[in-house]
Design a protein around this motif. Structure first.
Motif, PDB file in Angstrom:
ATOM      1  N   GLU A 109      18.376 -53.328   3.217  1.00  0.00           N
ATOM      2  CA  GLU A 109      17.358 -54.202   3.262  1.00  0.00           C
ATOM      3  C   GLU A 109      16.358 -54.469   4.329  1.00  0.00           C
ATOM      4  OE1 GLU A 109      19.343 -57.937   2.502  1.00  0.00           O
ATOM      5  OE2 GLU A 109      20.461 -57.202   0.493  1.00  0.00           O
ATOM      6  N   ASP A 110      16.849 -54.272   5.376  1.00  0.00           N
ATOM      7  CA  ASP A 110      15.989 -54.528   6.606  1.00  0.00           C
ATOM      8  C   ASP A 110      15.424 -53.171   7.301  1.00  0.00           C
ATOM      9  OD1 ASP A 110      17.007 -56.850   6.688  1.00  0.00           O
ATOM     10  OD2 ASP A 110      18.462 -56.857   8.186  1.00  0.00           O
ATOM     11  N   ILE A 111      15.971 -52.051   6.835  1.00  0.00           N
ATOM     12  CA  ILE A 111      15.591 -50.589   7.211  1.00  0.00           C
ATOM     13  C   ILE A 111      14.882 -50.015   6.115  1.00  0.00           C
ATOM     14  CG2 ILE A 111      15.888 -48.585   8.363  1.00  0.00           C
ATOM     15  CD1 ILE A 111      18.247 -50.058   9.956  1.00  0.00           C
ATOM     16  N   LEU A 112      15.728 -49.613   4.969  1.00  0.00           N
ATOM     17  CA  LEU A 112      15.209 -48.722   4.078  1.00  0.00           C
ATOM     18  C   LEU A 112      14.078 -49.269   3.466  1.00  0.00           C
ATOM     19  CD1 LEU A 112      18.652 -47.257   2.820  1.00  0.00           C
ATOM     20  CD2 LEU A 112      16.848 -46.367   4.562  1.00  0.00           C
ATOM     21  N   LEU A 113      14.423 -50.687   2.768  1.00  0.00           N
ATOM     22  CA  LEU A 113      13.081 -51.364   2.189  1.00  0.00           C
ATOM     23  C   LEU A 113      12.145 -51.752   2.984  1.00  0.00           C
ATOM     24  CD1 LEU A 113      15.629 -53.210  -0.443  1.00  0.00           C
ATOM     25  CD2 LEU A 113      13.969 -51.359  -1.039  1.00  0.00           C
ATOM     26  N   ALA A 114      12.682 -52.596   3.880  1.00  0.00           N
ATOM     27  CA  ALA A 114      11.519 -53.178   4.706  1.00  0.00           C
ATOM     28  C   ALA A 114      10.709 -52.478   5.590  1.00  0.00           C
ATOM     29  CB  ALA A 114      12.250 -54.286   5.738  1.00  0.00           C
ATOM     30  N   LYS A 115      11.102 -51.340   6.280  1.00  0.00           N
ATOM     31  CA  LYS A 115      10.624 -50.370   7.128  1.00  0.00           C
ATOM     32  C   LYS A 115       9.886 -49.215   6.136  1.00  0.00           C
ATOM     33  CE  LYS A 115      13.091 -51.640  11.203  1.00  0.00           C
ATOM     34  NZ  LYS A 115      12.005 -52.497  11.768  1.00  0.00           N
ATOM     35  N   PHE A 116      10.739 -48.942   5.320  1.00  0.00           N
ATOM     36  CA  PHE A 116      10.155 -47.356   4.638  1.00  0.00           C
ATOM     37  C   PHE A 116       9.770 -47.506   3.197  1.00  0.00           C
ATOM     38  CE2 PHE A 116      13.240 -45.818   8.122  1.00  0.00           C
ATOM     39  CZ  PHE A 116      12.356 -45.748   9.030  1.00  0.00           C
ATOM     40  N   GLY A 117       9.923 -48.750   2.707  1.00  0.00           N
ATOM     41  CA  GLY A 117       9.536 -48.876   1.262  1.00  0.00           C
ATOM     42  C   GLY A 117      10.076 -47.851   0.333  1.00  0.00           C
ATOM     43  N   ILE A 118      11.719 -47.764   0.402  1.00  0.00           N
ATOM     44  CA  ILE A 118      12.245 -46.787  -0.085  1.00  0.00           C
ATOM     45  C   ILE A 118      12.214 -47.001  -1.777  1.00  0.00           C
ATOM     46  CG2 ILE A 118      14.501 -48.039   0.025  1.00  0.00           C
ATOM     47  CD1 ILE A 118      15.920 -45.214   0.032  1.00  0.00           C
ATOM     48  N   SER A 119      12.154 -45.878  -2.471  1.00  0.00           N
ATOM     49  CA  SER A 119      12.038 -45.795  -3.934  1.00  0.00           C
ATOM     50  C   SER A 119      13.069 -45.053  -4.440  1.00  0.00           C
ATOM     51  CB  SER A 119      10.754 -45.487  -4.463  1.00  0.00           C
ATOM     52  OG  SER A 119      10.586 -43.959  -4.342  1.00  0.00           O
ATOM     53  N   ASP A 120      13.585 -43.925  -3.622  1.00  0.00           N
ATOM     54  CA  ASP A 120      14.531 -43.075  -3.923  1.00  0.00           C
ATOM     55  C   ASP A 120      15.606 -42.601  -2.750  1.00  0.00           C
ATOM     56  OD1 ASP A 120      13.766 -41.932  -7.005  1.00  0.00           O
ATOM     57  OD2 ASP A 120      11.925 -42.335  -5.619  1.00  0.00           O
ATOM     58  N   LEU A 121      16.812 -42.752  -3.150  1.00  0.00           N
ATOM     59  CA  LEU A 121      17.966 -42.361  -2.135  1.00  0.00           C
ATOM     60  C   LEU A 121      18.616 -41.073  -2.653  1.00  0.00           C
ATOM     61  CD1 LEU A 121      19.098 -42.954   0.524  1.00  0.00           C
ATOM     62  CD2 LEU A 121      20.981 -44.415  -0.658  1.00  0.00           C
ATOM     63  N   VAL A 122      18.542 -40.028  -1.732  1.00  0.00           N
ATOM     64  CA  VAL A 122      19.419 -39.108  -2.197  1.00  0.00           C
ATOM     65  C   VAL A 122      20.540 -38.836  -0.928  1.00  0.00           C
ATOM     66  CG1 VAL A 122      19.236 -36.310  -2.625  1.00  0.00           C
ATOM     67  CG2 VAL A 122      17.196 -37.799  -2.833  1.00  0.00           C
ATOM     68  N   LEU A 123      21.673 -38.564  -1.432  1.00  0.00           N
ATOM     69  CA  LEU A 123      22.801 -38.684  -0.513  1.00  0.00           C
ATOM     70  C   LEU A 123      23.949 -37.241  -1.114  1.00  0.00           C
ATOM     71  CD1 LEU A 123      24.120 -42.147  -0.085  1.00  0.00           C
ATOM     72  CD2 LEU A 123      22.681 -40.781   1.492  1.00  0.00           C
ATOM     73  N   GLY A 124      24.247 -36.398  -0.030  1.00  0.00           N
ATOM     74  CA  GLY A 124      25.132 -35.521  -0.427  1.00  0.00           C
ATOM     75  C   GLY A 124      26.425 -36.270  -1.156  1.00  0.00           C
ATOM     76  N   TYR A 125      27.333 -35.158  -1.474  1.00  0.00           N
ATOM     77  CA  TYR A 125      28.505 -35.605  -2.710  1.00  0.00           C
ATOM     78  C   TYR A 125      29.415 -36.571  -2.064  1.00  0.00           C
ATOM     79  CZ  TYR A 125      31.543 -32.403  -0.234  1.00  0.00           C
ATOM     80  OH  TYR A 125      32.393 -31.833   0.683  1.00  0.00           O
ATOM     81  N   ASP A 126      29.567 -36.334  -0.635  1.00  0.00           N
ATOM     82  CA  ASP A 126      30.567 -37.284   0.074  1.00  0.00           C
ATOM     83  C   ASP A 126      29.913 -38.181   1.134  1.00  0.00           C
ATOM     84  OD1 ASP A 126      29.910 -35.069   2.006  1.00  0.00           O
ATOM     85  OD2 ASP A 126      31.810 -34.976   2.534  1.00  0.00           O
ATOM     86  N   ASN A 127      28.642 -38.304   1.047  1.00  0.00           N
ATOM     87  CA  ASN A 127      27.963 -38.884   2.231  1.00  0.00           C
ATOM     88  C   ASN A 127      27.997 -40.589   1.996  1.00  0.00           C
ATOM     89  OD1 ASN A 127      26.711 -39.100   4.683  1.00  0.00           O
ATOM     90  ND2 ASN A 127      24.581 -38.575   4.069  1.00  0.00           N
ATOM     91  N   ARG A 128      28.124 -41.441   3.168  1.00  0.00           N
ATOM     92  CA  ARG A 128      28.113 -42.865   2.937  1.00  0.00           C
ATOM     93  C   ARG A 128      27.473 -43.442   4.300  1.00  0.00           C
ATOM     94  NH1 ARG A 128      30.402 -41.174  -0.844  1.00  0.00           N
ATOM     95  NH2 ARG A 128      32.278 -41.909  -1.891  1.00  0.00           N
ATOM     96  N   PHE A 129      27.158 -44.482   4.143  1.00  0.00           N
ATOM     97  CA  PHE A 129      26.384 -45.174   5.547  1.00  0.00           C
ATOM     98  C   PHE A 129      26.711 -46.804   5.308  1.00  0.00           C
ATOM     99  CE2 PHE A 129      23.551 -45.673   1.679  1.00  0.00           C
ATOM    100  CZ  PHE A 129      23.312 -47.148   1.819  1.00  0.00           C
ATOM    101  N   GLY A 130      26.522 -47.352   6.649  1.00  0.00           N
ATOM    102  CA  GLY A 130      26.722 -48.582   6.724  1.00  0.00           C
ATOM    103  C   GLY A 130      28.099 -48.967   7.217  1.00  0.00           C
ATOM    104  N   HIS A 143      23.767 -52.609  -6.832  1.00  0.00           N
ATOM    105  CA  HIS A 143      23.331 -53.826  -6.402  1.00  0.00           C
ATOM    106  C   HIS A 143      21.845 -53.723  -6.132  1.00  0.00           C
ATOM    107  CE1 HIS A 143      27.205 -55.573  -5.594  1.00  0.00           C
ATOM    108  NE2 HIS A 143      27.554 -54.145  -4.982  1.00  0.00           N
ATOM    109  N   TYR A 144      21.148 -52.700  -6.054  1.00  0.00           N
ATOM    110  CA  TYR A 144      19.673 -52.453  -5.746  1.00  0.00           C
ATOM    111  C   TYR A 144      18.869 -51.581  -6.888  1.00  0.00           C
ATOM    112  CZ  TYR A 144      21.146 -54.381  -1.413  1.00  0.00           C
ATOM    113  OH  TYR A 144      21.670 -55.081  -0.209  1.00  0.00           O
ATOM    114  N   SER A 145      19.472 -51.304  -8.024  1.00  0.00           N
ATOM    115  CA  SER A 145      18.789 -50.465  -8.946  1.00  0.00           C
ATOM    116  C   SER A 145      17.412 -50.905  -9.354  1.00  0.00           C
ATOM    117  CB  SER A 145      19.800 -50.585 -10.456  1.00  0.00           C
ATOM    118  OG  SER A 145      19.661 -51.775 -11.009  1.00  0.00           O
TER     119      SER A 145
END
Length: 315
Positions: A109-130, A143-145
């Motif tokens: 919410e504070d970075i991907l959406l607020a700063k970068f206006g993300i519309s699509d997120l692409v991750l590797g098969y085993d990648n996680r964040f947060g 939660h953000y579909s």
């Protein structure tokens, strides 16, 4: 490509495709993820963004971990390879207390959406964040579909084996350059400057170019003798490289990287060079005498020359 070492203070762009990860080595598995980002961004005519880290997360969780000779691609190389794929923006942020403890919801919410206006997120098969690795493709889609389309990229494999930075590091430590270079999709290289050594190679009849690494975090292949080529001033010169401590001629434990260049006599001291490691000839060993060492070096050189017609120079 534009790159930054911190997040922007305010909204940066309106819409973007984003991927997140360390991307050490920018190997063929990473390339699948990055290429998908570029593909989606070009189709939607929006920006592609990579969020990576200027230090490995493991160095935060284990401060006593020795960082020297630990990375397949220090910053400058990682920037170079990510840019070559066509990414628009790269953020190399410090993995610190703030990032390590930032909940996935706040990251989104504070970075991907607020700063970068993300519309699509692409991750590797085993990648996680947060925090506690809560952020995942499933989490975002649950939660953000309505705001973000999240995709997981299938694992990349070579001969049935998963391509990963940790696997490549193991092969590099073994001196298995066939596997290392195949998984990277390019020949592994060391960048640095030619410096004066103790000139023992010249005294043995095989003068060498000694390389001082540009970045001490760069991972060095396991001790041994390798077929290689050196790029200097736009020219590529084949050679035989010894990586190790030269146990026959010195008691020093300092790791040296020295290359005997084949049919090359020019003075290149002080030059910035890139050394590409192609194939391992043998392990480093201590010989009983200098004549025995000289005979072995001569055999190494002859073997390297016999292989040159089979080798294709490609970085």
């Amino acid at each position: 490509m534009k790159f930054f070492y911190n997040f922007p203070e305010v909204s940066f762009i309106d819409q973007s495709v984003i991927t997140i990860g360390m991307f050490d080595g920018v190997h063929l598995g990473h390339a699948k993820v990055l290429n998908e980002c570029v593909k989606i961004a070009e189709k939607k005519r929006i920006s592609s963004i990579v969020i990576s880290f200027s230090n490995h997360p493991s160095s935060y969780f284990n401060p006593n971990l020795e960082s020297k000779n630990s990375l397949l691609s220090p910053d400058r190389e990682k920037i170079q390879w990510i840019e070559s794929i066509g990414i628009d923006y790269l953020f190399m942020i410090p993995f610190d207390h703030y990032i390590a403890h930032l909940p996935a919801e706040n990251f989104i919410e504070d970075i991907l959406l607020a700063k970068f206006g993300i519309s699509d997120l692409v991750l590797g098969y085993d990648n996680r964040f947060g925090f506690q690795r809560k952020g995942s493709v499933d989490f975002v889609n649950a939660h953000y579909s309505e705001q973000i389309h999240a995709y997981s990229i299938d694992v990349a494999k070579l001969d049935g084996e998963i391509i990963s930075s940790s696997i490549i590091k193991e092969y590099l430590d073994q001196g298995n350059m066939t596997k290392t270079n195949s998984m990277l999709g390019r020949n592994y290289s060391l960048q640095g400057k030619i410096v004066h050594g103790n000139h023992q190679g010249r005294q043995l009849g095989f003068p060498t170019a000694n390389i001082e690494l540009e970045n001490s975090d760069k991972l060095i292949p396991g001790f041994g003798v390798y077929i290689s080529y050196l790029k200097v001033d736009g020219t590529s010169i084949f050679g035989v490289t010894n990586i190790g401590i030269r146990p026959t001629v010195t008691q020093d434990t300092h790791t040296s990287i020295e290359t005997h260049l084949l049919d090359f006599q020019e003075d290149i001291y002080g030059k910035e060079v890139e050394l590409f490691i192609l194939d391992k000839i043998r392990d480093e060993k201590k010989f009983n005498s200098l004549p025995e060492l000289i005979a072995q070096i001569s055999a190494d050189v002859q073997y390297a020359k016999s292989q040159l017609t089979k080798i294709h120079i490609a970085s």
